[in-house]
Scaffold this motif. Structure first.
Motif, PDB file in Angstrom:
ATOM      1  N   LYS A  24      21.985 -93.440   7.145  1.00 21.48           N
ATOM      2  CA  LYS A  24      22.412 -92.087   7.449  1.00 21.48           C
ATOM      3  C   LYS A  24      21.983 -91.538   8.937  1.00 21.48           C
ATOM      4  O   LYS A  24      22.671 -90.930   9.607  1.00 21.48           O
ATOM      5  CB  LYS A  24      21.814 -91.119   6.655  1.00 21.48           C
ATOM      6  CG  LYS A  24      22.394 -89.692   6.700  1.00 21.48           C
ATOM      7  CD  LYS A  24      21.693 -88.848   5.467  1.00 21.48           C
ATOM      8  CE  LYS A  24      22.212 -87.384   5.374  1.00 21.48           C
ATOM      9  NZ  LYS A  24      21.922 -86.650   4.452  1.00 21.48           N
ATOM     10  N   LEU A  25      20.904 -92.159   9.329  1.00 22.01           N
ATOM     11  CA  LEU A  25      20.235 -91.815  10.410  1.00 22.01           C
ATOM     12  C   LEU A  25      20.277 -93.003  11.611  1.00 22.01           C
ATOM     13  O   LEU A  25      19.907 -92.893  12.879  1.00 22.01           O
ATOM     14  CB  LEU A  25      18.740 -91.455  10.396  1.00 22.01           C
ATOM     15  CG  LEU A  25      18.442 -90.278   9.404  1.00 22.01           C
ATOM     16  CD1 LEU A  25      16.904 -90.072   9.488  1.00 22.01           C
ATOM     17  CD2 LEU A  25      18.888 -88.935  10.073  1.00 22.01           C
ATOM     18  N   SER A  26      20.752 -94.111  11.154  1.00 25.80           N
ATOM     19  CA  SER A  26      21.080 -95.309  12.287  1.00 25.80           C
ATOM     20  C   SER A  26      21.853 -94.690  13.485  1.00 25.80           C
ATOM     21  O   SER A  26      22.803 -94.066  13.394  1.00 25.80           O
ATOM     22  CB  SER A  26      22.139 -96.391  11.429  1.00 25.80           C
ATOM     23  OG  SER A  26      22.288 -97.316  12.241  1.00 25.80           O
ATOM     24  N   LYS A  27      21.359 -95.335  14.345  1.00 25.35           N
ATOM     25  CA  LYS A  27      22.092 -95.017  15.665  1.00 25.35           C
ATOM     26  C   LYS A  27      23.147 -96.354  16.321  1.00 25.35           C
ATOM     27  O   LYS A  27      23.723 -96.270  17.099  1.00 25.35           O
ATOM     28  CB  LYS A  27      21.125 -95.064  16.860  1.00 25.35           C
ATOM     29  CG  LYS A  27      20.214 -93.825  16.709  1.00 25.35           C
ATOM     30  CD  LYS A  27      20.233 -93.252  17.958  1.00 25.35           C
ATOM     31  CE  LYS A  27      18.874 -91.934  17.798  1.00 25.35           C
ATOM     32  NZ  LYS A  27      19.165 -90.883  16.547  1.00 25.35           N
ATOM     33  N   GLU A  28      22.870 -97.409  15.173  1.00 21.96           N
ATOM     34  CA  GLU A  28      24.181 -98.383  15.390  1.00 21.96           C
ATOM     35  C   GLU A  28      25.476 -97.958  14.800  1.00 21.96           C
ATOM     36  O   GLU A  28      25.975 -98.289  13.593  1.00 21.96           O
ATOM     37  CB  GLU A  28      23.597 -99.575  14.652  1.00 21.96           C
ATOM     38  CG  GLU A  28      22.359-100.205  15.305  1.00 21.96           C
ATOM     39  CD  GLU A  28      22.740-100.576  16.680  1.00 21.96           C
ATOM     40  OE1 GLU A  28      23.730-100.962  16.907  1.00 21.96           O
ATOM     41  OE2 GLU A  28      21.757-100.646  17.193  1.00 21.96           O
ATOM     42  N   PHE A  29      26.277 -97.067  15.400  1.00 18.87           N
ATOM     43  CA  PHE A  29      27.381 -96.522  14.905  1.00 18.87           C
ATOM     44  C   PHE A  29      28.606 -97.382  14.584  1.00 18.87           C
ATOM     45  O   PHE A  29      29.127 -96.812  13.450  1.00 18.87           O
ATOM     46  CB  PHE A  29      28.014 -95.487  15.855  1.00 18.87           C
ATOM     47  CG  PHE A  29      26.733 -94.229  16.096  1.00 18.87           C
ATOM     48  CD1 PHE A  29      26.416 -93.487  15.302  1.00 18.87           C
ATOM     49  CD2 PHE A  29      26.119 -94.404  17.776  1.00 18.87           C
ATOM     50  CE1 PHE A  29      25.433 -92.515  15.562  1.00 18.87           C
ATOM     51  CE2 PHE A  29      25.276 -93.124  17.703  1.00 18.87           C
ATOM     52  CZ  PHE A  29      25.093 -92.547  16.834  1.00 18.87           C
ATOM     53  N   ALA A  79      23.658-107.087   9.613  1.00 19.03           N
ATOM     54  CA  ALA A  79      22.576-106.004   9.742  1.00 19.03           C
ATOM     55  C   ALA A  79      21.108-106.818   9.505  1.00 19.03           C
ATOM     56  O   ALA A  79      20.277-106.112  10.329  1.00 19.03           O
ATOM     57  CB  ALA A  79      22.918-104.943   8.708  1.00 19.03           C
ATOM     58  N   VAL A  80      20.809-107.581   8.801  1.00 19.46           N
ATOM     59  CA  VAL A  80      19.699-108.250   8.869  1.00 19.46           C
ATOM     60  C   VAL A  80      19.460-108.872  10.228  1.00 19.46           C
ATOM     61  O   VAL A  80      18.278-108.824  10.577  1.00 19.46           O
ATOM     62  CB  VAL A  80      19.612-109.311   7.510  1.00 19.46           C
ATOM     63  CG1 VAL A  80      18.229-110.220   7.856  1.00 19.46           C
ATOM     64  CG2 VAL A  80      19.738-108.613   6.129  1.00 19.46           C
ATOM     65  N   LYS A  81      20.240-109.527  10.763  1.00 23.10           N
ATOM     66  CA  LYS A  81      20.173-110.313  11.941  1.00 23.10           C
ATOM     67  C   LYS A  81      19.885-109.331  13.181  1.00 23.10           C
ATOM     68  O   LYS A  81      19.136-109.878  13.909  1.00 23.10           O
ATOM     69  CB  LYS A  81      21.373-111.385  12.421  1.00 23.10           C
ATOM     70  CG  LYS A  81      21.448-112.250  11.361  1.00 23.10           C
ATOM     71  CD  LYS A  81      22.556-113.484  11.835  1.00 23.10           C
ATOM     72  CE  LYS A  81      22.624-114.447  10.823  1.00 23.10           C
ATOM     73  NZ  LYS A  81      23.588-115.517  11.206  1.00 23.10           N
ATOM     74  N   ILE A  82      20.435-108.220  13.003  1.00 27.96           N
ATOM     75  CA  ILE A  82      20.001-107.145  14.231  1.00 27.96           C
ATOM     76  C   ILE A  82      18.890-106.204  13.689  1.00 27.96           C
ATOM     77  O   ILE A  82      18.534-105.275  14.506  1.00 27.96           O
ATOM     78  CB  ILE A  82      21.460-106.422  14.648  1.00 27.96           C
ATOM     79  CG1 ILE A  82      21.751-105.665  13.522  1.00 27.96           C
ATOM     80  CG2 ILE A  82      22.277-107.450  14.897  1.00 27.96           C
ATOM     81  CD1 ILE A  82      23.148-104.728  13.881  1.00 27.96           C
ATOM     82  N   GLY A  83      18.421-106.640  12.606  1.00 32.02           N
ATOM     83  CA  GLY A  83      17.023-105.621  12.210  1.00 32.02           C
ATOM     84  C   GLY A  83      17.368-104.298  11.690  1.00 32.02           C
ATOM     85  O   GLY A  83      16.448-103.366  11.714  1.00 32.02           O
ATOM     86  N   GLU A  84      18.493-104.209  11.470  1.00 33.11           N
ATOM     87  CA  GLU A  84      18.990-102.663  10.683  1.00 33.11           C
ATOM     88  C   GLU A  84      18.736-102.708   9.180  1.00 33.11           C
ATOM     89  O   GLU A  84      18.551-101.624   8.652  1.00 33.11           O
ATOM     90  CB  GLU A  84      20.524-102.623  10.724  1.00 33.11           C
ATOM     91  CG  GLU A  84      20.702-101.975  12.180  1.00 33.11           C
ATOM     92  CD  GLU A  84      20.185-100.691  12.590  1.00 33.11           C
ATOM     93  OE1 GLU A  84      20.496 -99.595  11.893  1.00 33.11           O
ATOM     94  OE2 GLU A  84      19.494-100.355  13.592  1.00 33.11           O
TER      95      GLU A  84
END
Length: 114
Positions: A24-29, A79-84
Motif C-alpha cells: 500500500k505504501l510502496s514507492k516501487e510503483f 520483490a525479495v531481490k530488490i528488498g521489497e
C-alpha cells in the motif's frame, strides 16, 4: 452454491488482501501495480469463471487464475531481490500461491467430469 463459498476463492482473496496491504505504501510503483494486479486476478478470475454459463468457460477462467498464480510467484521472487519483501514473508506467500495453484488444478479436473 456461490463462488464465495469456495475455499480456493477465499484463500486467494485473503492472499490478495495481504499483498495489497503490504504494498500500500510502496514507492516501487511498477512492481506495486503489477504484483497487486496479479494477486487480485486470481480470485477475480475464479469468480468470473464461476458466473459463466458453461463448464468450459469456467475451466478457462480457472486456467487464467492458475496463470496469475505463476505470475505472482515470479513477482514475489523479484520483490525479495530488490528488498521489497522479507524472505520469511515471501516464503509464506509463495507456499500459499503454490497451494492455491494446486487447488485450481483439482477444481479444473473436477469440472472436466461434469
Amino acid at each position: 452454491m456461490q463462488f464465495e463459498s469456495l475455499d480456493v476463492w477465499q484463500r486467494s482473496a485473503d492472499l490478495a488482501c495481504e499483498i495489497y496491504l503490504h504494498f500500500k505504501l510502496s514507492k516501487e510503483f511498477g512492481l506495486k501495480d503489477q504484483i497487486t494486479r496479479s494477486a487480485l486476478s486470481i480470485s477475480s478470475n475464479i469468480a468470473e469463471g464461476f458466473e459463466r454459463k458453461t463448464p468450459k468457460d469456467y475451466a478457462r477462467f480457472l486456467s487464467y487464475s492458475k496463470g496469475s498464480c505463476g505470475e505472482l510467484r515470479s513477482q514475489i521472487y523479484i520483490a525479495v531481490k530488490i528488498g521489497e519483501i522479507e524472505a520469511e514473508q515471501a516464503d509464506k506467500w509463495l507456499a500459499e500461491a503454490r497451494e492455491i495453484s494446486c487447488m485450481l488444478s483439482g477444481l479444473m479436473k473436477s469440472i472436466e467430469s461434469w
